[in-house]
Design a protein around this motif. Structure first.
Motif, PDB file in Angstrom:
ATOM      1  N   ILE A  44       0.810  -1.215   0.000  1.00 14.49           N
ATOM      2  CA  ILE A  44       0.000   0.000   0.000  1.00 14.49           C
ATOM      3  C   ILE A  44       0.846   1.269   0.000  1.00 14.49           C
ATOM      4  O   ILE A  44       0.338   2.360  -0.242  1.00 14.49           O
ATOM      5  N   ASN A  45       2.143   1.115   0.272  1.00 17.24           N
ATOM      6  CA  ASN A  45       3.054   2.261   0.191  1.00 17.24           C
ATOM      7  C   ASN A  45       3.788   2.308  -1.149  1.00 17.24           C
ATOM      8  O   ASN A  45       4.749   3.053  -1.303  1.00 17.24           O
ATOM      9  N   ASP A  46       3.318   1.481  -2.093  1.00 15.37           N
ATOM     10  CA  ASP A  46       3.907   1.383  -3.433  1.00 15.37           C
ATOM     11  C   ASP A  46       5.336   0.855  -3.424  1.00 15.37           C
ATOM     12  O   ASP A  46       6.082   1.046  -4.393  1.00 15.37           O
ATOM     13  N   LYS A  47       5.731   0.179  -2.358  1.00 19.10           N
ATOM     14  CA  LYS A  47       7.033  -0.476  -2.341  1.00 19.10           C
ATOM     15  C   LYS A  47       6.953  -1.744  -3.171  1.00 19.10           C
ATOM     16  O   LYS A  47       6.005  -2.528  -3.048  1.00 19.10           O
ATOM     17  N   GLU A  48       7.967  -1.971  -4.002  1.00 20.07           N
ATOM     18  CA  GLU A  48       7.990  -3.122  -4.913  1.00 20.07           C
ATOM     19  C   GLU A  48       8.773  -4.277  -4.303  1.00 20.07           C
ATOM     20  O   GLU A  48       9.815  -4.081  -3.677  1.00 20.07           O
ATOM     21  N   TYR A  49       8.249  -5.479  -4.491  1.00 14.22           N
ATOM     22  CA  TYR A  49       8.901  -6.686  -3.990  1.00 14.22           C
ATOM     23  C   TYR A  49       9.064  -7.692  -5.127  1.00 14.22           C
ATOM     24  O   TYR A  49       8.149  -7.893  -5.927  1.00 14.22           O
ATOM     25  N   ILE A  50      10.226  -8.340  -5.178  1.00 11.19           N
ATOM     26  CA  ILE A  50      10.428  -9.495  -6.054  1.00 11.19           C
ATOM     27  C   ILE A  50       9.957 -10.733  -5.295  1.00 11.19           C
ATOM     28  O   ILE A  50      10.220 -10.876  -4.100  1.00 11.19           O
TER      29      ILE A  50
END
Length: 426
Positions: A44-50
């Protein structure tokens, strides 16, 4: 039309306040996710995860696979059947025909397809029941570090003490034998044969043996093909049914559709779930040799064994297996993963580590179990989802979608190495 951006924000304390303490992955990955595509997720904080987790192996074809998504949307818009128990539907029939054409016939496999319910433990329960019904025997041999599900029958053949302890009752009618290389790189074949041959061993002739060719939750332990062939020979010699639990290792995870294919064995019963649904939709299959399909109608059933949305996605997913191209791509990525695991073991001797696994189901086992947990925690902070496995959580494992590209793997590997450096330097 509502989107992920205009929905109300959800805070982590919502789950603490309302949900049972039994939840686990929201503790390992403490953020609120809102979007996913192929091998990436965003919170929800627009942090991207692989994603090196892939829904615990349920997302072999990636998040929101575009072809499957399109078909599912079209299917819903047509007001087609979604829930049907085991009634005949177009979606069910099309899946069965394609599964036979693409998977069974090219491999000369004669199985009846059973839909036992939506999850992996459902297929294991049905496999245990039909094996006992066919043979008239009670005991099932399973193997050290094996994991087969969380319902009572599946737990009875699961080795993990903490999971078995959750049953609350004695778990009976099973006997555990050593998995391949369980002790000092030695084979357990002679040991198993000795128990079965000795009338005073205390082991009744079992109905079945159940095993994973690569133990996912048990520590990414891969059985050798020679060991698997020897187990099959023992089963044939004593009239024991061989059940392969391919819930996590199947559907291409190890490189071939079934994980047992390179060993050139033919199980009597095969358990499939997780990625068989294609899109992450609940679905499970139990494949039973035709001669052993002796169920009476309705003798094993379940309300959600007719998930037509899963049939649509699953049929589309089988398209990946119409040629050898997908297997070859997996093999190339698996080689990258294997080389990286070798590099970590060699470059960071402080881990006292060893490489484990096969295909895109590999991991690194650390001598000190807590280090693996710390590495996974640090990787999450840096934008990578990765979990531990093994009896003590000593393995950090790589389980990305099979559709991940080279860039995704390399970026993920870099985060893993950065996380190792951070943990070792603290």
């Amino acid at each position: 039309m509502s989107t992920t951006t205009d929905r109300p924000a959800i805070a982590m304390d919502v789950f603490e306040r309302y949900e049972s303490r039994v939840r686990s992955y929201s503790r390992s990955f403490p953020t609120v996710f809102k979007k996913a595509k192929n091998y990436k997720l965003w919170d929800i904080n627009d942090k991207e995860y692989i994603d090196f987790f892939a829904g615990a192996g349920a997302l072999n074809y990636g998040h929101n696979n575009e072809k499957m998504k399109k078909l599912l949307i079209e299917y819903l818009e047509e007001d087609a059947i979604t829930h049907s128990l085991d009634m005949a539907t177009v979606a069910r029939g099309e899946f069965l025909k394609k599964f036979d054409k693409v998977i069974l016939k090219p491999r000369n496999l004669d199985y009846k397809v059973m839909f036992p319910g939506p999850t992996g433990t459902n297929t294991v329960e049905s496999a245990l029941k039909i094996a006992r019904k066919v043979t008239g025997r009670n005991t099932v041999i399973s193997f050290t570090n094996g994991f087969h599900g969380m319902t009572i029958g599946s737990l009875s053949v699961t080795g993990n003490a903490s999971k078995r302890g959750g049953a609350g009752i004695p778990l009976n009618n099973s006997v555990f034998m050593p998995f391949d290389n369980y002790v000092d790189d030695t084979s357990s074949i002679d040991y198993i044969e000795a128990f079965l041959e000795n009338s005073s061993s205390g082991i009744d002739l079992p109905a079945a043996m159940i095993l994973e060719t690569v133990q996912g939750e048990g520590g990414i332990n891969a059985a050798s093909y020679e060991w698997l062939r020897s187990i099959e020979k023992i089963c044939r010699r004593f009239g024991i049914l061989l059940i392969i639990d391919d819930v996590q290792a199947g559907c291409g995870r190890t490189g071939t559709f079934f994980s047992f294919e390179p060993a050139e064995i033919t199980p009597d019963i095969v358990c499939l779930s997780k990625s068989i649904g294609g899109y992450g939709l609940p679905m499970a299959l139990t494949l039973i040799k035709s001669d052993y399909d002796i169920w009476e109608p309705g003798e094993h059933n379940g309300t959600f064994r007719g998930n037509n949305m899963a049939f649509i996605a699953a049929a589309e997913a089988l398209g990946y297996w119409e040629t050898n191209k997908f297997s070859q791509e997996i093999a190339a990525k698996a080689e990258m993963m294997s080389s990286f695991a070798d590099y970590i073991v060699h470059e960071y001797p402080e881990l006292s580590a060893e490489k484990r696994g096969r295909g895109l189901m590999q991991g690194v086992a650390c001598e000190v179990a807590e280090i693996s947990e710390e590495i996974c925690g640090e990787a999450f902070k840096r934008g990578l989802l990765m979990e531990t496995s093994g009896p003590e959580g000593e393995v950090f494992k790589f389980l990305p979608p099979l559709t991940i590209d080279q860039e995704g793997l390399e970026n993920g590997f870099q985060i893993v190495e950065d996380s190792i450096k951070s943990v070792l330097n603290n």
